[in-house]
Scaffold this motif. Structure first.
Motif, PDB file in Angstrom:
ATOM      1  N   ARG A 170       6.774  -4.120  -3.436  1.00 43.69           N
ATOM      2  CA  ARG A 170       7.500  -3.146  -4.391  1.00 43.69           C
ATOM      3  C   ARG A 170       7.323  -1.727  -3.893  1.00 43.69           C
ATOM      4  O   ARG A 170       8.572  -0.984  -3.902  1.00 43.69           O
ATOM      5  N   GLU A 178      12.256   6.548  -7.599  1.00 46.08           N
ATOM      6  CA  GLU A 178      11.564   5.685  -8.439  1.00 46.08           C
ATOM      7  C   GLU A 178      10.032   5.724  -8.261  1.00 46.08           C
ATOM      8  O   GLU A 178       9.278   4.922  -8.924  1.00 46.08           O
ATOM      9  N   ARG A 219       9.399 -10.507 -11.353  1.00 38.85           N
ATOM     10  CA  ARG A 219      10.805  -9.897 -11.703  1.00 38.85           C
ATOM     11  C   ARG A 219      11.023  -8.556 -11.397  1.00 38.85           C
ATOM     12  O   ARG A 219      12.122  -8.341 -11.370  1.00 38.85           O
ATOM     13  N   GLU A 220       9.710  -7.731 -11.190  1.00 43.03           N
ATOM     14  CA  GLU A 220      10.168  -6.281 -11.030  1.00 43.03           C
ATOM     15  C   GLU A 220      10.665  -6.113  -9.563  1.00 43.03           C
ATOM     16  O   GLU A 220      11.321  -5.087  -9.359  1.00 43.03           O
ATOM     17  N   GLU A 223      14.381  -5.581  -9.795  1.00 43.72           N
ATOM     18  CA  GLU A 223      14.898  -4.478 -10.509  1.00 43.72           C
ATOM     19  C   GLU A 223      14.866  -3.224  -9.787  1.00 43.72           C
ATOM     20  O   GLU A 223      15.135  -2.035 -10.560  1.00 43.72           O
TER      21      GLU A 223
END
Length: 461
Positions: A170, A178, A219-220, A223
């Protein structure tokens, strides 16, 4: 149990490590009413909180907020912080016994497991531990090695399917905006903003049903602002072993649903691509002077759940490889150690040496049980160890020099610049001020000298 030491000095306890396990142990000691205690928390780093500061991903602000709870423990009148003190170098375990009635080892598992495959030492191959240390601002981070690996990369392979593997994937895949809300060191943000990495492939030896990541972490990945997540549908075909592993396991069921959704998506317009690959066992990291790819064998689960190779090999192009296959504890001079398991052997938290209890020595956290569980797991674990310690209190050998000033005098005589809670507060204030100067809530100080210089502010007041 009444305190058999009534009328004597408090029970003197040294806790080695100021991460969650150590501070939960301090909290448990000061919360019980059976024995009066005086607790010193020692840590080799200038700043406290261990993996809560240097292991939790900087973009996971809610998880990192546990530091506020841990900081409250350091404010207790019976607890003293002695940071920047390395046990085994600045003071030995044998010497600690002169100053304390009991020692609790909570120094965690700071090194990483290896793959034990050819090419693992090629330039461009790093461990998740090294990468996490770097982006969290650990003073001992191998910054030059990590930065050189990232700057030279356009495609990365992350080996492992736990939460740490997802974290590094990530972070490598996020855009600069971000990450700006995090407390990452500024030089980390600046380098990640210019990263040329366009693809990250995550590899797991077993299937998605056996993956260790949590659904929230998984799930991140879907996103992210400018990254597409791809899953090969054939990896989601369930064999009987996987079906049995999933049945009734809500986390695994949810993971499979997320992966199934992604497997139906075509690549979108994301600047970066994340591919999740299962049943993929790295057998060699390819390259001469530096990594150019990873040779992978397709695997299968046999009827008994064991992993087998299929003889089907492919090569994934990569100029950065991050291994994320687990942490491992390291021995401490003068303390028994189980080399095979990477832990300090114990019985109910009491340190064992050839099955015999070592008087006055205890263990909690990852160095007790291995790198398992979440931050909250350490609270229950530390409390159980403290229960054993308090039960043993009437029988513990007394320290020869229990005066709290004795150990700090000993350290000062050796030229050790220990950092107290006031020094930590000064570091904390300096990080907040640095962050505010850049429009951020906080910027982590990563350099040891800068941390110690900030701690000096408290000495000048």
């Amino acid at each position: 149990m009444p305190d058999s030491r009534s009328g004597t000095s408090p029970l003197r306890v040294a806790i080695i490590g100021s991460g969650p396990s150590g501070l939960y142990a301090a909290e448990a000691l000061t919360s019980q009413d059976d024995v009066e205690v005086s607790v010193d928390v020692l840590d080799r780093l200038p700043a406290p909180f261990g993996l809560a500061r240097y292991g939790v991903a900087p973009d996971h602000l809610s998880l990192r907020s546990v530091r506020h709870t841990l900081a409250a423990v350091l404010d207790h009148s019976a607890v003293r912080l002695l940071a920047n003190v390395e046990v085994g170098t600045d003071i030995s375990v044998e010497e600690l016994h002169r100053f304390y009635d009991a020692i609790v080892f909570t120094y965690g598992a700071a090194t990483d497991q290896h793959l034990e495959i050819p090419g693992e030492d090629l330039a461009g191959t790093i461990s998740a531990t090294e990468l996490v240390n770097w982006y969290c601002g650990h003073p001992d981070a191998a910054a030059e090695r990590v930065e050189a690996a990232i700057m030279a990369a356009t495609s990365a392979v992350v080996i492992g399917v736990g939460n740490v593997a997802v974290d590094v994937t990530r972070v490598l895949s996020k855009t600069a905006p971000e990450l700006e809300h995090t407390d990452m060191p500024q030089h980390v943000l600046d380098l990640l903003a210019t990263s040329s990495i366009r693809s990250v492939t995550v590899l797991g030896r077993r299937g998605p049903a056996q993956a260790a990541f949590t659904t929230k972490e998984l799930r991140e990945l879907g996103e992210l602002a400018d990254a597409d997540v791809l899953v090969d549908p054939r990896d989601l075909a369930l064999d009987p072993v996987s079906e049995a592993d999933i049945e009734g396991e809500r986390r695994r069921e949810r993971n499979m649903q997320v992966l199934a959704d992604w497997s139906t998506r075509a690549k979108g317009g994301g600047r970066r691509t994340i591919r999740l690959g299962f049943f993929s066992q790295p057998v060699e990291i390819i390259g001469r002077d530096r990594v150019t790819g990873v040779r992978v064998e397709r695997t299968r689960l046999d009827a008994d759940g064991s992993l087998g190779g299929t003889g089907d090999y492919t090569t994934i192009d990569a100029d950065l490889v991050v291994r994320s296959v687990g942490y491992r504890g390291m021995p401490l001079a003068g303390v028994p150690f189980d080399t095979a398991r990477g832990i300090i052997p114990h019985h109910e938290g009491r340190v064992l040496d050839d099955d015999a209890v070592v008087p006055g020595e205890y263990v909690a956290g990852w160095i007790k049980r291995g790198p398992t569980g979440i931050i909250g797991t350490n609270k229950k674990d530390a409390t159980a160890t403290v229960h054993s310690l308090i039960a043993d209190a009437p029988r513990l050998p007394r320290a020869a020099q229990p005066d709290p000033d004795a150990v700090t005098t000993h350290l000062s005589d050796r030229g050790v610049r220990y950092v107290t809670v006031d020094g930590w507060r000064a570091i904390d204030a300096a990080e907040i001020a640095l962050g505010e100067s850049r429009g951020r809530a906080r910027t982590t100080l990563h350099d040891r000298d800068a941390l110690l210089e900030s701690a000096r502010w408290s000495e000048r007041d």
